[in-house]
Design a protein around this motif. Structure first.
Motif, PDB file in Angstrom:
ATOM      1  N   SER A 178      45.102  38.620  41.978  1.00 13.51           N
ATOM      2  CA  SER A 178      45.363  37.346  42.649  1.00 13.51           C
ATOM      3  C   SER A 178      44.980  36.199  41.718  1.00 13.51           C
ATOM      4  N   ASN A 179      45.576  35.044  41.931  1.00 10.22           N
ATOM      5  CA  ASN A 179      45.381  33.902  41.051  1.00 10.22           C
ATOM      6  C   ASN A 179      43.959  33.371  41.186  1.00 10.22           C
ATOM      7  N   GLN A 180      43.129  33.594  40.154  1.00 11.65           N
ATOM      8  CA  GLN A 180      41.745  33.117  40.100  1.00 11.65           C
ATOM      9  C   GLN A 180      40.920  33.621  41.293  1.00 11.65           C
ATOM     10  N   GLY A 181      41.247  34.824  41.752  1.00 10.40           N
ATOM     11  CA  GLY A 181      40.479  35.428  42.836  1.00 10.40           C
ATOM     12  C   GLY A 181      40.755  34.845  44.205  1.00 10.40           C
ATOM     13  N   ALA A 182      41.849  34.092  44.339  1.00  8.78           N
ATOM     14  CA  ALA A 182      42.181  33.498  45.638  1.00  8.78           C
ATOM     15  C   ALA A 182      42.523  34.598  46.646  1.00  8.78           C
ATOM     16  N   ILE A 206      29.424  47.099  62.949  1.00 15.30           N
ATOM     17  CA  ILE A 206      29.914  46.531  61.692  1.00 15.30           C
ATOM     18  C   ILE A 206      29.827  45.015  61.792  1.00 15.30           C
ATOM     19  N   ILE A 207      29.221  44.406  60.812  1.00 10.32           N
ATOM     20  CA  ILE A 207      29.175  42.947  60.718  1.00 10.32           C
ATOM     21  C   ILE A 207      29.886  42.571  59.419  1.00 10.32           C
ATOM     22  N   LYS A 208      31.086  42.028  59.536  1.00  8.80           N
ATOM     23  CA  LYS A 208      31.810  41.531  58.368  1.00  8.80           C
ATOM     24  C   LYS A 208      31.615  40.022  58.306  1.00  8.80           C
ATOM     25  N   VAL A 209      31.188  39.528  57.167  1.00  2.82           N
ATOM     26  CA  VAL A 209      30.905  38.098  57.010  1.00  2.82           C
ATOM     27  C   VAL A 209      31.790  37.554  55.893  1.00  2.82           C
ATOM     28  N   LEU A 210      32.494  36.458  56.190  1.00  5.86           N
ATOM     29  CA  LEU A 210      33.373  35.847  55.194  1.00  5.86           C
ATOM     30  C   LEU A 210      33.162  34.342  55.163  1.00  5.86           C
ATOM     31  N   PRO A 211      32.341  33.837  54.249  1.00  3.19           N
ATOM     32  CA  PRO A 211      32.337  32.395  53.987  1.00  3.19           C
ATOM     33  C   PRO A 211      33.408  32.079  52.942  1.00  3.19           C
ATOM     34  N   HIS A 212      34.153  31.015  53.171  1.00  2.00           N
ATOM     35  CA  HIS A 212      35.107  30.554  52.167  1.00  2.00           C
ATOM     36  C   HIS A 212      34.348  29.871  51.040  1.00  2.00           C
ATOM     37  N   ILE A 213      34.671  30.270  49.816  1.00  2.00           N
ATOM     38  CA  ILE A 213      34.013  29.698  48.643  1.00  2.00           C
ATOM     39  C   ILE A 213      35.070  29.373  47.598  1.00  2.00           C
ATOM     40  N   LEU A 214      34.655  28.701  46.536  1.00  2.00           N
ATOM     41  CA  LEU A 214      35.578  28.310  45.490  1.00  2.00           C
ATOM     42  C   LEU A 214      36.186  29.522  44.808  1.00  2.00           C
ATOM     43  N   HIS A 215      37.441  29.372  44.399  1.00  2.00           N
ATOM     44  CA  HIS A 215      38.071  30.397  43.573  1.00  2.00           C
ATOM     45  C   HIS A 215      37.441  30.375  42.187  1.00  2.00           C
ATOM     46  N   LEU A 216      37.766  31.356  41.379  1.00  3.72           N
ATOM     47  CA  LEU A 216      37.213  31.423  40.027  1.00  3.72           C
ATOM     48  C   LEU A 216      37.649  30.209  39.212  1.00  3.72           C
ATOM     49  N   ASP A 217      36.708  29.614  38.529  1.00  2.00           N
ATOM     50  CA  ASP A 217      36.971  28.452  37.674  1.00  2.00           C
ATOM     51  C   ASP A 217      36.597  28.826  36.245  1.00  2.00           C
ATOM     52  N   TRP A 229      32.237  42.115  48.206  1.00  4.28           N
ATOM     53  CA  TRP A 229      33.202  41.760  47.159  1.00  4.28           C
ATOM     54  C   TRP A 229      33.048  40.280  46.819  1.00  4.28           C
ATOM     55  N   THR A 230      33.077  39.987  45.529  1.00  8.05           N
ATOM     56  CA  THR A 230      33.082  38.610  45.044  1.00  8.05           C
ATOM     57  C   THR A 230      34.498  38.244  44.607  1.00  8.05           C
ATOM     58  N   PRO A 231      34.742  36.978  44.283  1.00 11.56           N
ATOM     59  CA  PRO A 231      36.062  36.616  43.741  1.00 11.56           C
ATOM     60  C   PRO A 231      36.436  37.413  42.492  1.00 11.56           C
ATOM     61  N   LEU A 232      35.444  37.834  41.716  1.00 16.23           N
ATOM     62  CA  LEU A 232      35.726  38.652  40.540  1.00 16.23           C
ATOM     63  C   LEU A 232      36.360  39.977  40.938  1.00 16.23           C
ATOM     64  N   ASP A 233      35.853  40.584  42.009  1.00 15.22           N
ATOM     65  CA  ASP A 233      36.411  41.846  42.488  1.00 15.22           C
ATOM     66  C   ASP A 233      37.819  41.650  43.034  1.00 15.22           C
ATOM     67  N   ILE A 234      38.025  40.553  43.751  1.00 13.66           N
ATOM     68  CA  ILE A 234      39.333  40.287  44.350  1.00 13.66           C
ATOM     69  C   ILE A 234      40.389  40.088  43.273  1.00 13.66           C
ATOM     70  N   GLU A 235      40.035  39.334  42.228  1.00 16.80           N
ATOM     71  CA  GLU A 235      40.981  39.119  41.136  1.00 16.80           C
ATOM     72  C   GLU A 235      41.294  40.432  40.423  1.00 16.80           C
ATOM     73  N   SER A 236      40.269  41.234  40.163  1.00 22.93           N
ATOM     74  CA  SER A 236      40.457  42.479  39.427  1.00 22.93           C
ATOM     75  C   SER A 236      41.308  43.469  40.211  1.00 22.93           C
ATOM     76  N   HIS A 237      41.078  43.568  41.512  1.00 27.60           N
ATOM     77  CA  HIS A 237      41.753  44.592  42.304  1.00 27.60           C
ATOM     78  C   HIS A 237      43.199  44.222  42.624  1.00 27.60           C
ATOM     79  N   TYR A 238      43.443  42.929  42.893  1.00 29.62           N
ATOM     80  CA  TYR A 238      44.768  42.514  43.377  1.00 29.62           C
ATOM     81  C   TYR A 238      45.529  41.629  42.402  1.00 29.62           C
TER      82      TYR A 238
END
Length: 499
Positions: free
Chosen positions: A436-440, A375-386, A425-434
């Protein structure tokens, strides 16, 4: 007449680790607790997906400060080890640089010195001086902010005093400036700066207090939950049920009904009304203000200093080979780290050369993937939804290609050709599922100019019986802190009832 605690109805909205911790802690005190979760399983961002023989931990990958979790079980008269097993991860993580330099962070002092010698002759002594500084910050925070549940600058100054606060918390510097007081090697600066990953912020904006994070990791170790990180959520769910907490899944709260200055009930999507004497929200403060309380945009604007942390493009790759150069945790650094953070936090664009966090859990737990696979999980930090400059899914897919290019160029050869299973998962998925504030991912950003690194208070400013837990409130984001927030919310509720 005061109602006995056993008859006081507590509703906890959201079964993330903060909500689970609050429910467990309040049930231990004799309250009647209902825990309502909109998704089909507990854990919040601590989530899991099983797909084609691979088990992907969709959320947090690192467990630190296990003593906080043990305390949660001990308050119920239980031993955590009877519910979930953890194992130490060594090395803590492996660091990869574009020029081919590779070195490990490891808790064993002799090995750590040998690793630092790969950089230069000065780094060992400089690192040890930095760690003494980190230790001073960490111990000061543990004595008050964590132990007492201090909930903002006023309480901090009242507890420590002004002069002590200025000294103990290095408040006049950024995290990066604090690192550079002690460290001259640019690669080691990048590594220590990237401890900010725990709170999803920028070391150039975060207060120097965040330099306590290396102390936390080296003092308490870095751990993995045997069988997958989601096992911790399952253990907390089991404990909550044993204590009589009623857990209702697929049960979405749409709003909170008010009566004067109190929250009187929660209204579910299906129309059911659940009365409550006390409400604890594991939904983040700003989404809760909008969704649950229908507060005005003017009221929400007053919370703007509690801006969202970064988000991430979370790539879970099942690959048909083993990459022996990887440790369990790895970082592939940007050649221009300041530009990477500027892109995510100030320019609101996707970085051209991101720093990548790469998790290979099969190194500790081969059963998470089919034999011979990884398993290779990759997480780059990117901007929250604007909302003013929205990105499309196509933008995230193009960024994914840049990420894969970087990994292949830095040694993970033919990675694209090895992928047999993927969940991204993109920030859109994170916001929709949880919600969270602007996909943070990490709640509130740590920024010395916006909020001095403080999160929102746990007590609602308008409603006397509404409390918050999770990464958007003090003491902050990350599994230990959100779990601690549930215990601290219990303390505040008991104190308020005793008045």
């Amino acid at each position: 007449m005061n109602i006995p605690k056993s008859q006081k109805r507590v509703v906890v909205i959201g079964a993330g680790l903060g909500g689970l911790s609050a429910a467990i802690s309040l049930a231990c005190e004799g309250f009647a607790v209902q825990l309502l979760e909109k998704n089909g399983q507990v854990g919040g961002k601590l989530n899991v997906l099983r797909k084609e023989g691979f088990t992907f931990d969709l959320g947090p990958s690192i467990l630190t400060m296990p003593h906080i979790f043990r305390r949660l079980f001990e308050q119920a008269g239980r031993n955590m080890e009877d519910y979930v097993a953890i194992q130490a991860v060594e090395p803590h993580w492996r660091n990869f640089f574009a020029d081919g330099t590779v070195f490990d962070l490891t808790p064993e002092p002799v090995t750590m010195r040998r690793e630092l010698q790969k950089l230069d002759d000065k780094s060992t002594a400089e690192f040890e001086r930095f760690m003494a500084y980190s230790r001073r910050l960490g111990r000061a925070v543990e004595k008050g902010y964590f132990a007492k549940g201090l909930d903002g600058l006023g309480e901090l100054l009242g507890h420590y005093g002004v002069l002590s606060s200025l000294w103990d918390f290095d408040v006049l510097r950024s995290m990066d400036q604090g690192v550079r007081r002690f460290i001259s090697n640019p690669k080691l600066v990048d590594v220590l700066n990237y401890f900010i990953k725990y709170v999803g912020s920028s070391p150039y904006d975060a207060p120097a207090l965040m330099n306590l994070l290396p102390y936390i990791q080296f003092e308490y170790g870095l751990w993995y939950v045997k069988g997958g990180m989601y096992g911790l959520a399952q253990a907390m769910q089991r404990l909550a049920r044993e204590l009589g907490v009623e857990i209702r899944l697929n049960c979405e709260v749409e709003r909170v009904d008010l009566k004067g200055d109190r929250a009187a009930a929660v209204c579910l999507r299906d129309g059911e009304v659940v009365p409550a004497d006390i409400i604890v929200s594991n939904m983040e403060v700003i989404p809760a203000a909008r969704r649950l309380l229908q507060r005005s945009e003017q009221e929400i604007k007053a919370l703007r200093r509690f801006a969202p942390s970064c988000s991430g493009l979370v790539m879970h790759l099942g690959v048909k080979r083993i990459y022996p150069q990887l440790a369990h945790h790895n970082f592939f650094y940007s050649e221009h780290p300041k530009r990477h953070f500027e892109a995510a936090f100030h320019q609101h664009r996707l970085s051209d050369d991101p720093t990548l966090y790469v998790v290979a859990p099969v190194k500790s737990d081969p059963g998470q993937a089919p034999e011979g696979c990884e398993i290779i999980k990759v997480l780059p930090h990117i901007l929250h939804l604007d909302p003013d400059r929205p990105l499309r899914r196509e933008d995230y897919l193009a960024f994914r290609e840049r990420v894969l290019d970087k990994l292949e160029n830095m040694g993970l050869s033919d990675l694209r050709q090895q992928i047999v299973c993927e969940e991204t998962w993109t920030p859109l998925d994170i916001e929709s599922h949880y919600y969270s504030n602007q996909g943070a991912i990490y709640g509130v950003v740590s920024d010395r100019f916006k909020n001095l690194g403080f999160k929102a208070p746990q007590r609602d400013r308008q409603l006397r019986n509404l409390y918050y837990v999770g990464g958007s409130v003090n003491p902050g984001g990350g599994m230990p802190m959100v779990t601690l927030s549930g215990m601290l919310a219990r303390d505040k509720i008991l104190a308020d009832l005793a008045r």
